[in-house]
Design a protein around this motif. Structure first.
Motif, PDB file in Angstrom:
ATOM      1  N   ARG A  79      21.816  -8.921  -7.074  1.00 55.64           N
ATOM      2  CA  ARG A  79      22.363  -9.563  -5.793  1.00 55.64           C
ATOM      3  C   ARG A  79      21.847  -9.318  -4.979  1.00 55.64           C
ATOM      4  O   ARG A  79      21.634  -9.643  -3.190  1.00 55.64           O
ATOM      5  N   MET A  80      20.589  -8.155  -4.802  1.00 52.24           N
ATOM      6  CA  MET A  80      20.749  -7.357  -3.585  1.00 52.24           C
ATOM      7  C   MET A  80      19.174  -8.771  -3.075  1.00 52.24           C
ATOM      8  O   MET A  80      18.095  -9.274  -4.062  1.00 52.24           O
ATOM      9  N   ASN A  81      19.181  -8.218  -1.824  1.00 56.35           N
ATOM     10  CA  ASN A  81      18.354  -8.680  -1.420  1.00 56.35           C
ATOM     11  C   ASN A  81      16.819  -8.349  -0.632  1.00 56.35           C
ATOM     12  O   ASN A  81      17.769  -5.925  -1.403  1.00 56.35           O
ATOM     13  N   PRO A  82      15.933  -7.664  -0.402  1.00 55.71           N
ATOM     14  CA  PRO A  82      14.434  -7.365  -0.482  1.00 55.71           C
ATOM     15  C   PRO A  82      15.100  -6.432   1.051  1.00 55.71           C
ATOM     16  O   PRO A  82      15.078  -4.772   0.523  1.00 55.71           O
ATOM     17  N   GLN A  83      15.523  -6.310   1.445  1.00 60.92           N
ATOM     18  CA  GLN A  83      16.363  -5.328   2.335  1.00 60.92           C
ATOM     19  C   GLN A  83      16.883  -4.191   1.747  1.00 60.92           C
ATOM     20  O   GLN A  83      16.929  -2.599   1.225  1.00 60.92           O
ATOM     21  N   ALA A  84      18.069  -5.466   0.659  1.00 57.50           N
ATOM     22  CA  ALA A  84      18.878  -3.635   0.063  1.00 57.50           C
ATOM     23  C   ALA A  84      18.385  -3.180  -0.883  1.00 57.50           C
ATOM     24  O   ALA A  84      18.786  -1.781  -1.002  1.00 57.50           O
ATOM     25  N   THR A 134      14.890  -2.018  -1.368  1.00 54.41           N
ATOM     26  CA  THR A 134      14.896  -0.919   0.083  1.00 54.41           C
ATOM     27  C   THR A 134      15.840   0.048   0.231  1.00 54.41           C
ATOM     28  O   THR A 134      14.791   0.741  -0.474  1.00 54.41           O
ATOM     29  N   ALA A 142      15.649  -5.569  -9.442  1.00 57.74           N
ATOM     30  CA  ALA A 142      15.505  -5.865  -8.475  1.00 57.74           C
ATOM     31  C   ALA A 142      13.791  -5.842  -7.752  1.00 57.74           C
ATOM     32  O   ALA A 142      13.769  -7.440  -6.829  1.00 57.74           O
ATOM     33  N   ARG A 193      12.643  -8.894  -8.739  1.00 57.73           N
ATOM     34  CA  ARG A 193      12.868 -10.400  -7.998  1.00 57.73           C
ATOM     35  C   ARG A 193      12.135 -10.161  -6.766  1.00 57.73           C
ATOM     36  O   ARG A 193      12.540 -11.478  -6.271  1.00 57.73           O
ATOM     37  N   VAL A 194      12.975  -9.471  -5.985  1.00 55.84           N
ATOM     38  CA  VAL A 194      12.343  -9.375  -4.359  1.00 55.84           C
ATOM     39  C   VAL A 194      11.377  -8.728  -4.036  1.00 55.84           C
ATOM     40  O   VAL A 194      10.762  -9.502  -2.154  1.00 55.84           O
ATOM     41  N   ASP A 245       9.642 -11.238  -1.188  1.00 55.16           N
ATOM     42  CA  ASP A 245       9.641 -11.876  -0.453  1.00 55.16           C
ATOM     43  C   ASP A 245      10.080 -10.482   1.012  1.00 55.16           C
ATOM     44  O   ASP A 245      10.966  -9.959   1.870  1.00 55.16           O
ATOM     45  N   THR A 294       9.328  -7.287   3.118  1.00 43.95           N
ATOM     46  CA  THR A 294       8.188  -6.996   4.328  1.00 43.95           C
ATOM     47  C   THR A 294       7.222  -5.911   4.006  1.00 43.95           C
ATOM     48  O   THR A 294       7.252  -5.508   3.560  1.00 43.95           O
TER      49      THR A 294
END
Length: 127
Positions: free
Chosen positions: A21-26, A28, A52, A55-56, A59, A61
């Motif tokens: 469920r982590m987004n790219p920032q998490a 990273t 993860a 998956r991310v 997206d 940065t």
């Protein structure tokens, strides 16, 4: 002391539970944190983190791509074919907007893994 170490161990194990469920920032932040602490996560956490990253990566940065590469290189973690391909694609996408620091961090990471773990260089490097 021991309490802090126990809390860190619990947090590391938690990464495996939430990585999907982590987004790219998490993602990273997790890779960066493990590397900064010099804490190589166990096999389950490494597998979840790698999944993860794949998956991310679309997206990520410029900073995220550089920091994830740095995290893997600093810990000497083998990214594997799928993670490497995902990170390479992310870097190719963001390289036009990378800062000098992002570029140097990414290059250092790629060359570190190539030199210390025999990770193949990206296709842009001649054989």
């Amino acid at each position: 002391g021991a309490e802090v170490r126990a809390a860190l161990k619990a947090a590391v194990v938690r990464v495996a539970a939430v990585a999907a469920r982590m987004n790219p920032q998490a993602v990273t932040n997790a890779a960066w944190s493990f590397a900064t602490l010099g804490w190589e996560p166990g096999a389950e956490v490494r597998a979840a983190l790698k999944a993860a990253v794949v998956r991310v990566a679309p997206d990520m940065t410029r900073q995220a791509a550089a920091n994830v590469a740095w995290g893997f290189a600093t810990l000497g973690l083998m990214p594997g074919t799928e993670v490497r391909a995902a990170l390479e694609a992310a870097v190719e996408r963001v390289v036009p907007v990378m800062t000098p620091q992002n570029l140097s961090t990414t290059l250092l990471s790629v060359l570190s893994l190539a030199a210390t773990r025999a990770v193949p260089l990206p296709a842009c490097y001649p054989s």
